[in-house]
Write an enzyme that holds these catalytic residues in place. Structure first.
Site, short mmCIF file in Angstrom:
data_model
loop_
_atom_site.label_atom_id
_atom_site.label_comp_id
_atom_site.label_asym_id
_atom_site.label_seq_id
_atom_site.Cartn_x
_atom_site.Cartn_y
_atom_site.Cartn_z
N CYS A 76 56.77 37.35 -0.38
CA CYS A 76 57.50 37.89 -1.50
C CYS A 76 58.38 39.02 -0.98
O CYS A 76 57.88 40.05 -0.54
CB CYS A 76 56.48 38.42 -2.50
SG CYS A 76 57.22 39.24 -3.86
N HIS A 171 62.31 27.21 -0.60
CA HIS A 171 63.52 27.44 -1.40
C HIS A 171 64.47 26.25 -1.32
O HIS A 171 64.67 25.67 -0.27
CB HIS A 171 64.25 28.69 -0.89
CG HIS A 171 63.48 29.95 -1.12
ND1 HIS A 171 63.56 30.68 -2.28
CD2 HIS A 171 62.58 30.58 -0.34
CE1 HIS A 171 62.75 31.72 -2.20
NE2 HIS A 171 62.14 31.68 -1.04
N GLU A 220 62.18 30.91 -10.23
CA GLU A 220 61.09 31.03 -9.27
C GLU A 220 59.90 30.14 -9.59
O GLU A 220 59.48 30.04 -10.74
CB GLU A 220 60.59 32.48 -9.22
CG GLU A 220 61.43 33.36 -8.36
CD GLU A 220 60.77 34.72 -8.14
OE1 GLU A 220 59.54 34.78 -7.98
OE2 GLU A 220 61.51 35.71 -8.16
N CYS A 229 65.15 37.86 -6.27
CA CYS A 229 64.20 37.17 -5.41
C CYS A 229 64.61 37.46 -3.97
O CYS A 229 65.66 37.00 -3.53
CB CYS A 229 64.22 35.67 -5.70
SG CYS A 229 63.05 34.74 -4.71
N GLY A 232 64.42 34.52 -1.67
CA GLY A 232 65.49 33.62 -2.10
C GLY A 232 66.84 34.06 -1.57
O GLY A 232 67.65 33.23 -1.13
O1 ZDP Z 1 57.29 31.40 -3.73
C1 ZDP Z 1 56.97 31.76 -4.87
O2 ZDP Z 1 56.08 31.19 -5.52
C2 ZDP Z 1 57.74 32.97 -5.46
N1 ZDP Z 1 57.61 32.98 -6.89
C3 ZDP Z 1 57.14 34.19 -4.84
C4 ZDP Z 1 57.83 35.46 -5.21
C5 ZDP Z 1 59.15 35.63 -4.47
C6 ZDP Z 1 59.82 36.92 -4.83
N2 ZDP Z 1 60.57 36.88 -6.02
C7 ZDP Z 1 60.67 37.46 -3.71
O3 ZDP Z 1 61.30 38.48 -3.94
O4 ZDP Z 1 60.67 36.94 -2.61
C8 ZDP Z 1 58.86 37.96 -5.11
#
Ligand code: ZDP
Length: 290
Positions: A76, A171, A220, A229, A232
Site C-alpha cells: 500500500c 494493477h 481499488e 492510490c 497505482g
Molecule cells: O491491492 C489492493 O488491494 C489495494 N486496495 C491496496 C491499497 C493500495 C493503496 N491505495 C495504495 O496507495 O497503494 C493503499
C-alpha cells in the site's frame, strides 16, 4: 468489548486507521473488525487498517494492512507513507525521536520497502522493482512469462486496451481521453472481478496530459473508489512509459492531489508525497463475529 488506541492518517485523501501493534506478531483486530472500523457511518471511516508489527529479519518493522472489505493486500503506497509518519510519532513519544531525513526499512508481503521521511514533511518511498510478467500480476491476458502491454480486455460490452503491472499488488492500466467521463462505480467492479484476474485487480484510468503529467482515477480492489492510490500511481507510470506515452519522471494527478513518481534507471520506482495525521483516539471494538 475492548478499547483500542488508534491514529487516523491520510495520504492525499486515501485514509487509514493506524494501530500500534509492536507488542505482538498478529494484527490486533480481525479482518471482520477492520471492516467495521472502516465503515464511514458505523465506524471511524477509512479505506483500510494498517498495523505496525515487530521487525521481520533485518528490517526495522513489519507492515500489514486490511482493505475496507477485510481482504489483505501485499502493499500500500499511500499507506506506507502514513506508516512511516506514524512510526516516527510513536518513537518520538517513546523519547527516541530521529533527526531527518531518516529511512526505515519495512517488511511487507511485497518484500522490503524503504520510506524516507524528509525534513520538509514529504515522504519518498523506494517502492522496489515493478513486476511485468503475466504470472507476477497475476493475469491470464498473456502467457505466464510474457509482459502484459496493450492487450485487449472485454469489460461491460466494450473493448479496452490494457497494460498490467505489479507493485507487489496487481494493477491494470487503461488510457482514456477524459478521466472525468469514466463511470467508475459502474465499470470499476467489473474490472476488479474480471475472470482474467484471479487475485482481483486495482484499475487505473489514465489521461496523458503531457509526457511528464498524467491524470488518473482509480478503482481499488477491496476498497472501491478512493482519492489516491500510491502503488497505482507507480504502476501507471511504468505502464505509460512502456507504452511510450510518458517520461520516466512524472507528476501524477490523483483525485486527492499530486504524487511525484520516478522510474529510475536502476529499475526501482520512487514515489514522493505527503502523509498527514488527522486525529488520534480510542475506539470500542466489538468481539469478532458479531
Ligand atoms: O491491492 C489492493 O488491494 C489495494 N486496495 C491496496 C491499497 C493500495 C493503496 N491505495 C495504495 O496507495 O497503494 C493503499
Amino acid at each position: 468489548m475492548t478499547t483500542l488506541p488508534f491514529s487516523k492518517y491520510h495520504g492525499l485523501g486515501n485514509d487509514f486507521i493506524l494501530m500500534d501493534n509492536r507488542a505482538s506478531e498478529q494484527p490486533m483486530v480481525t479482518p471482520e473488525q477492520a471492516v467495521a472500523l472502516c465503515d464511514r457511518n458505523f465506524g471511524i471511516g477509512a479505506d483500510g487498517v494498517i498495523f505496525v508489527l515487530p521487525a521481520t529479519g533485518d528490517t526495522d518493522y513489519t507492515m500489514r494492512i486490511y482493505n475496507s472489505d477485510g481482504s489483505e493486500p501485499e502493499m500500500c503506497g499511500n499507506g506506507i507513507r502514513c506508516l512511516a509518519k506514524f512510526i516516527a510519532d510513536l518513537e518520538e513519544k517513546d523519547g527516541e525521536g530521529r533527526s531527518l531525513p531518516h529511512t526505515y526499512s519495512i517488511h511487507t508481503l511485497a518484500g522490503t520497502i524503504r520510506p524516507e521521511l524528509k525534513p520538509n514533511g514529504q515522504v519518498t518511498v523506494d517502492m522496489g522493482e515493478p513486476g511485468l510478467l503475466a504470472k507476477e500480476i497475476p493475469t491470464t491476458l498473456a502467457a505466464d512469462d510474457e509482459k502484459v502491454i496493450d492487450k485487449t480486455l472485454q469489460v461491460a460490452g466494450q473493448s479496452w486496451q490494457v497494460s498490467c503491472v505489479s507493485m507487489g499488488n496487481p494493477h491494470c492500466i487503461t488510457f482514456v481521453d477524459d478521466v472525468e467521463a469514466v463511470p467508475l462505480a459502474e465499470i470499476g467492479p467489473k474490472f476488479e472481478n474480471h475472470g482474467a484476474f484471479p487475485a482481483r485487480i486495482n484499475t487505473e484510468f489514465v489521461e496523458v496530459v503531457k509526457p511528464d503529467y498524467l491524470k488518473m482515477k482509480v478503482w481499488e480492489r477491496g476498497a472501491g473508489s478512493t482519492l489516491a492510490c500510491g502503488t497505482g500511481a507507480c504502476a501507471l507510470v511504468v505502464a505509460t512509459a512502456l507504452n511510450d506515452k510518458c517520461d520516466r519522471k512524472v507528476t501524477v494527478e490523483l483525485p486527492g492531489g499530486n504524487l511525484d513518481i520516478e522510474w529510475a534507471d536502476s529499475n526501482r520506482v520512487f514515489m514522493t508525497g505527503p502523509a498527514t495525521l488527522v486525529f488520534s483516539g480510542d475506539v470500542f471494538v466489538e468481539a469478532a463475529g458479531r
